[in-house]
Design a protein around this motif. Structure first.
Motif, short mmCIF file in Angstrom:
data_model
loop_
_atom_site.label_atom_id
_atom_site.label_comp_id
_atom_site.label_asym_id
_atom_site.label_seq_id
_atom_site.Cartn_x
_atom_site.Cartn_y
_atom_site.Cartn_z
N TYR A 50 0.84 -1.20 0.00
CA TYR A 50 0.00 0.00 0.00
C TYR A 50 0.88 1.25 0.00
CZ TYR A 50 -3.48 3.34 1.90
OH TYR A 50 -4.32 4.40 2.11
N LYS A 51 0.70 2.07 -1.02
CA LYS A 51 1.47 3.32 -1.13
C LYS A 51 2.96 3.10 -0.88
CE LYS A 51 -2.42 6.31 0.10
NZ LYS A 51 -3.03 7.20 1.07
N VAL A 108 -6.57 -2.85 -1.76
CA VAL A 108 -6.46 -1.41 -1.94
C VAL A 108 -7.42 -0.99 -3.04
CG1 VAL A 108 -4.92 0.49 -2.56
CG2 VAL A 108 -4.05 -1.45 -1.22
N HIS A 109 -8.26 0.01 -2.73
CA HIS A 109 -9.21 0.52 -3.72
C HIS A 109 -9.30 2.03 -3.53
CE1 HIS A 109 -12.64 0.86 -6.29
NE2 HIS A 109 -13.48 1.15 -5.30
N GLU A 110 -9.13 2.76 -4.63
CA GLU A 110 -9.16 4.22 -4.59
C GLU A 110 -8.31 4.77 -3.45
OE1 GLU A 110 -13.35 4.97 -4.57
OE2 GLU A 110 -13.48 4.77 -6.76
N ASP A 111 -7.10 4.28 -3.35
CA ASP A 111 -6.13 4.75 -2.35
C ASP A 111 -6.50 4.45 -0.91
OD1 ASP A 111 -4.23 5.61 -4.00
OD2 ASP A 111 -4.63 7.77 -3.77
N LYS A 112 -7.55 3.66 -0.72
CA LYS A 112 -7.91 3.30 0.66
C LYS A 112 -7.66 1.81 0.87
CE LYS A 112 -11.78 6.39 0.58
NZ LYS A 112 -13.15 6.33 0.17
N GLU A 138 -8.02 5.25 5.46
CA GLU A 138 -7.59 6.23 4.44
C GLU A 138 -6.09 6.46 4.50
OE1 GLU A 138 -9.95 9.38 3.52
OE2 GLU A 138 -11.78 8.20 3.81
N ASP A 139 -5.48 6.06 5.62
CA ASP A 139 -4.04 6.34 5.77
C ASP A 139 -3.20 5.09 6.02
OD1 ASP A 139 -4.87 5.67 8.28
OD2 ASP A 139 -4.31 7.56 9.25
N GLY A 140 -3.86 3.94 6.10
CA GLY A 140 -3.11 2.71 6.37
C GLY A 140 -2.68 2.57 7.81
N ASP A 290 4.01 -4.50 -6.16
CA ASP A 290 3.91 -3.70 -7.39
C ASP A 290 4.76 -4.24 -8.53
OD1 ASP A 290 6.23 -3.03 -6.09
OD2 ASP A 290 6.16 -0.93 -6.69
#
Ligand code: FRU
Length: 484
Positions: A50-51, A108-112, A138-140, A290
């Motif tokens: 995630y991110k 992960v969907h739409e950055d959430k 929203e921030d993990g 990724d």
């Protein structure tokens, strides 16, 4: 650790602060495996990239070294080997999960982050209820519970849990571990277009189906993935009797490979193959990062029957996760190799090439260690067998005459020897990850893995061969990444 507002979470942090010193004094605390800060850890959960960071959560009972109302503990890493502890992700503080935020997954969907887990609830008579629940972040770091999204459908008992969600053909799918009213284990499938309303699609496979005979009374922790074009269902069936070298642990963890049709749904698959041949492995979970690489963490433990005699409980903690592994489907088998990033923890290399292990039963011992990686490549084999002893409690042996690879350890009460075996044609390589109280042996570049806890401070590594074997060997110490 970040403080949280919930009372229950505060209680956990107080307990961690109170007994951290006791836990830290344990000689068996591991150096590069994820462990609970205090208390009991079991399944890896919610493993996700995630991110730019890896997140792995775990089933955690901070209050005891026994199973109970589980929390989701949380670790974060940007390199897959150095992990930071994050604050508790989920606490069993709602009506739909009051007896445990059980295992589940994250997508992960739409950055959430969307977390799906099983809310375990017991009434005053001890009757169980299970809800598949959603929490969003929203921030993990902080998670907002949205409550149940699935209740147990008709025909199933409350042993209905461990949602693993994935995206395919413009839809969300969820596989779940289930028990039918006739007490047969199954992996069932749901689909959704919005992650909130879910439709029951049917059974993928289960005990008594697709050529399986009686194959367990409950299936836990399913995970469906496509590795190099092959559909793989990882699952943990319970209630399968031991057979030859197979199914020696109380509960099994393995995979079926084949072709899935998610629409129908159906799954044409081959036989169940165990993922790990050691004593302590269960409830693995995968994620794709990724780079499109499938990674797997397992729980380096198994059923609770053995827990009460593990020595670490004297110091208020028990169990750990395995090292991360990479998956590849090749020549009809699922290979598991240590994640490449583990090389970043290597230090103090010692290498020998063309070692000749010679005359009958003579031992060769030039290396020692408690926490190390050992890589052995067989160059020439002209022997009956090879034996490698690690410390005083563990040995691995390959017998070419019987084509049996064996792993032996002293059992947890420190008395008897116990073994696990695997049929192997030839031995080419061994990659051994030893920690203060664990060992993970990768045979032939991922063909078989033996994962076990071992409680022994012995440092000698001894080789013996009956016959002539030429090999190359490298050994590295492994840096400590755990803070206690
Ligand atoms: C597997 C398991 C899961 C359950 C969790 C509870 O080890 O029994 O089925 O969700 O552990 O901690």
């Amino acid at each position: 650790m970040i403080q949280s507002s919930s009372e229950l979470q505060k209680k956990v942090y107080r307990r961690v602060a109170d007994i951290k010193q006791v836990v830290a004094s344990d000689p068996y605390r591991l150096h590069y495996h994820l462990m609970p800060p205090v208390g009991l850890l079991n399944d890896p959960n919610g493993f996700v990239f995630y991110k730019g960071e890896y997140h792995v959560f775990y089933q955690w009972n901070p209050f005891e070294t026994a199973h109970g109302a589980k929390f989701w503990g949380h670790y974060i890493s940007d390199d897959l080997v150095r992990w930071e502890e994050a604050s508790i992700a989920l606490a069993p503080d709602s009506w739909f999960d009051k007896d445990g935020c059980y295992s589940g997954s994250t997508i992960v969907h739409e950055d959430k982050m969307y977390v799906f887990y099983t809310g375990n609830v017991k009434d005053d008579e001890g009757n169980r209820k299970s809800y598949q629940c959603l929490a969003v972040s929203e921030d993990g770091l902080t998670f907002e519970k949205k409550g149940p999204v699935i209740e147990v459908p008709k025909g199933y008992t409350a042993h209905f849990r461990d949602p693993k969600v994935f995206y395919q053909d413009k839809k969300w799918y969820m596989v779940l571990g289930a028990q039918t009213e006739a007490e047969k284990g199954e992996a069932v499938l749901y689909s959704s277009s919005d992650l909130e309303s879910w439709n029951f699609r049917g059974t993928l496979t289960g005990s008594g189906q697709h050529g399986l005979g009686d194959f367990g009374y409950m299936w836990e922790c399913p995970d469906l993935l496509e590795v190099n074009g092959k559909d793989i269902l990882l699952v943990c069936p319970q209630g399968i009797p031991a057979r030859g070298f197979e199914f020696q642990n109380i509960f099994q963890s393995g995979y079926f490979a084949g072709k899935v049709n998610l629409e129908k749904p159906t799954f044409d698959h081959g036989e169940f193959v165990e993922l790990d041949r050691g004593f302590d492995f269960y409830a693995p979970q995968t994620t794709m990062d990724d780079n499109g690489r499938y990674l797997l963490f397992g729980w380096m433990g198994n059923a609770e029957e053995e827990d009460i005699i593990q020595p670490t409980i004297r110091n208020e903690w028990i169990h750990a996760l395995t090292i991360p592994r990479e998956l590849e489907w090749k020549d009809g088998a699922l290979l598991q190799r240590p994640a490449l990033e583990l090389k970043n923890l290597r230090e103090n290399e010692i290498s020998y090439s063309d070692i000749i292990l010679g005359s009958q039963g003579k031992s060769f011992q030039v290396i020692n260690g408690l926490v190390y990686e050992l890589l052995i490549e067989i160059k020439e084999w002209n022997a009956k067998n090879l034996l490698i002893q690690l410390g005083s409690s563990t040995s691995i042996m390959f017998d070419q005459t019987t084509q049996v690879f064996s792993f032996e350890r002293v059992n947890f009460n420190g008395k008897e020897l116990e073994q696990r075996h695997y049929s192997l044609d030839e031995l080419h390589t061994l990659q051994i990850f030893k920690d203060t109280s664990s060992v993970e042996v990768f045979v032939n570049d991922g063909e078989a893995v033996f994962t076990s806890r071992i409680f022994d401070r012995g440092q000698e590594i001894v080789f013996k061969a009956d016959g002539r074997i030429a090999l190359n060997m490298s050994k590295w110490d492994i840096k400590r990444i755990t803070s206690y």
